[in-house]
Design an enzyme around this catalytic site. Structure first.
Site, mmCIF file in Angstrom:
data_model
loop_
_atom_site.group_PDB
_atom_site.id
_atom_site.type_symbol
_atom_site.label_atom_id
_atom_site.label_comp_id
_atom_site.label_asym_id
_atom_site.label_seq_id
_atom_site.Cartn_x
_atom_site.Cartn_y
_atom_site.Cartn_z
ATOM 1 N N ASP A 9 0.793 -1.244 0.000
ATOM 2 C CA ASP A 9 0.000 0.000 0.000
ATOM 3 C C ASP A 9 0.825 1.295 0.000
ATOM 4 O O ASP A 9 0.464 2.259 0.692
ATOM 5 C CB ASP A 9 -0.939 0.019 1.198
ATOM 6 C CG ASP A 9 -1.998 -1.065 1.148
ATOM 7 O OD1 ASP A 9 -1.923 -1.928 0.258
ATOM 8 O OD2 ASP A 9 -2.891 -1.044 2.010
ATOM 9 N N ASP A 51 -4.741 -0.632 -1.706
ATOM 10 C CA ASP A 51 -6.110 -0.349 -1.320
ATOM 11 C C ASP A 51 -6.833 0.094 -2.589
ATOM 12 O O ASP A 51 -6.292 0.902 -3.363
ATOM 13 C CB ASP A 51 -6.128 0.792 -0.288
ATOM 14 C CG ASP A 51 -6.596 0.344 1.079
ATOM 15 O OD1 ASP A 51 -6.666 -0.867 1.321
ATOM 16 O OD2 ASP A 51 -6.888 1.218 1.908
ATOM 17 N N HIS A 53 -10.607 1.004 -3.238
ATOM 18 C CA HIS A 53 -11.966 1.126 -2.742
ATOM 19 C C HIS A 53 -12.947 1.610 -3.813
ATOM 20 O O HIS A 53 -12.655 2.555 -4.551
ATOM 21 C CB HIS A 53 -12.010 2.084 -1.557
ATOM 22 C CG HIS A 53 -11.244 1.588 -0.365
ATOM 23 N ND1 HIS A 53 -11.434 0.333 0.178
ATOM 24 C CD2 HIS A 53 -10.288 2.180 0.398
ATOM 25 C CE1 HIS A 53 -10.632 0.182 1.222
ATOM 26 N NE2 HIS A 53 -9.923 1.290 1.372
ATOM 27 N N HIS A 59 -16.388 1.830 6.160
ATOM 28 C CA HIS A 59 -14.941 2.043 6.221
ATOM 29 C C HIS A 59 -14.627 3.509 5.939
ATOM 30 O O HIS A 59 -13.646 4.047 6.446
ATOM 31 C CB HIS A 59 -14.254 1.134 5.192
ATOM 32 C CG HIS A 59 -12.762 1.197 5.200
ATOM 33 N ND1 HIS A 59 -11.991 0.863 6.295
ATOM 34 C CD2 HIS A 59 -11.865 1.540 4.217
ATOM 35 C CE1 HIS A 59 -10.710 0.997 5.998
ATOM 36 N NE2 HIS A 59 -10.613 1.413 4.756
ATOM 37 N N HIS A 73 -10.365 7.424 0.843
ATOM 38 C CA HIS A 73 -8.991 7.309 0.367
ATOM 39 C C HIS A 73 -8.903 6.192 -0.660
ATOM 40 O O HIS A 73 -9.739 5.291 -0.688
ATOM 41 C CB HIS A 73 -8.032 7.015 1.535
ATOM 42 C CG HIS A 73 -8.379 5.765 2.280
ATOM 43 N ND1 HIS A 73 -9.324 5.742 3.301
ATOM 44 C CD2 HIS A 73 -7.957 4.477 2.147
ATOM 45 C CE1 HIS A 73 -9.441 4.507 3.757
ATOM 46 N NE2 HIS A 73 -8.629 3.702 3.070
ATOM 47 N N LYS A 98 -7.318 -4.689 -2.876
ATOM 48 C CA LYS A 98 -8.169 -5.104 -1.764
ATOM 49 C C LYS A 98 -9.120 -3.989 -1.361
ATOM 50 O O LYS A 98 -8.868 -2.813 -1.624
ATOM 51 C CB LYS A 98 -7.310 -5.501 -0.560
ATOM 52 C CG LYS A 98 -6.366 -4.408 -0.055
ATOM 53 C CD LYS A 98 -5.405 -4.949 0.986
ATOM 54 C CE LYS A 98 -4.380 -3.917 1.425
ATOM 55 N NZ LYS A 98 -4.956 -2.763 2.147
ATOM 56 N N CYS A 162 -1.993 -1.984 7.772
ATOM 57 C CA CYS A 162 -1.952 -2.947 6.674
ATOM 58 C C CYS A 162 -0.677 -3.795 6.657
ATOM 59 O O CYS A 162 -0.719 -4.959 6.268
ATOM 60 C CB CYS A 162 -2.154 -2.217 5.345
ATOM 61 S SG CYS A 162 -3.812 -1.475 5.243
#
Length: 208
Positions: A9, A51, A53, A59, A73, A98, A162
């Site tokens: 990340d 990440d 999203h 979240h 984010h 993810k 993470c």
């Protein structure tokens, strides 16, 4: 037996100037690239997690508690989700994304991104992301197993979220797991509890 480096990340939103910046994130990005340049011959495989999203539910929050909820984010295909510019992707073989529709801290929750899918960072504010999760997409653990990986070395952001989650899952999955402390940066000012927790679980934390 083979050895893999997992870069966790190191994305724009987690570095200075991002929406969820970790102090020292940009320095870690540059240090990881320097490390890879000097040590890539010691790894059979190098992978990165992101990440990624889309609609991760609670979240994201406009009033985050910074424990379970966070400012928005790393929205898929946004500039913030791209790897930081100081990460040289030359040796990265695969990317695992993810958190598309839920919170996801561990890289072992990620799925393999298509080889021809390179995020461009050109998503316009407010634009919808049309991205369908491939139920057959390979996860990080399956990928590592298919490449006969037994030893993993983990670096990246953030140490206490993470990176820790990825390291704990790696141990749980049976990998010999090392975290290079100096190639991570955390949200907490004092990371001693984080390192203690990882070591208690069987992670080798390299403080050199």
């Amino acid at each position: 037996m083979s050895r893999a480096l997992i870069i966790v990340d190191v994305q724009n939103d987690f570095c200075e100037g991002g929406t969820l910046a970790v102090e020292g994130g940009a320095d870690v990005a540059a240090a990881i690239t320097e490390y890879v340049d000097a040590n890539q011959q010691h790894f059979d495989h190098i992978v990165a997690t992101q990440d990624w999203h889309i609609e991760p539910g609670d979240h994201f929050s406009d009033d985050p508690d910074m424990v379970d909820s966070w400012p928005p984010h790393c929205r898929a295909r946004s500039k913030g989700a791209e790897l930081h510019e100081d990460i040289d992707p030359e040796y990265i073989q695969a990317y695992f994304r993810k958190g598309q529709y839920t919170a996801a801290y561990s890289g072992f929750e990620g799925v393999l991104a298509p080889e021809d899918d390179v995020p461009t960072g050109d998503l316009k504010a407010g634009a919808a992301v049309e991205e369908v999760l491939d139920e057959d997409a390979i996860g990080l653990d399956d990928w590592l197993q298919s490449h006969d990986v037994e030893d993993v070395v983990i670096v990246g952001l953030a140490t206490d979220y993470c990176v820790k989650a990825t390291a704990l899952d790696a141990v749980q999955a049976g990998y010999n797991t090392t975290v290079i402390a100096g190639l991570t940066a955390g949200i907490a000012g004092d990371l001693s509890d984080t390192f203690d927790e990882m070591e208690a679980a069987g992670v080798d934390v390299d403080h050199s």
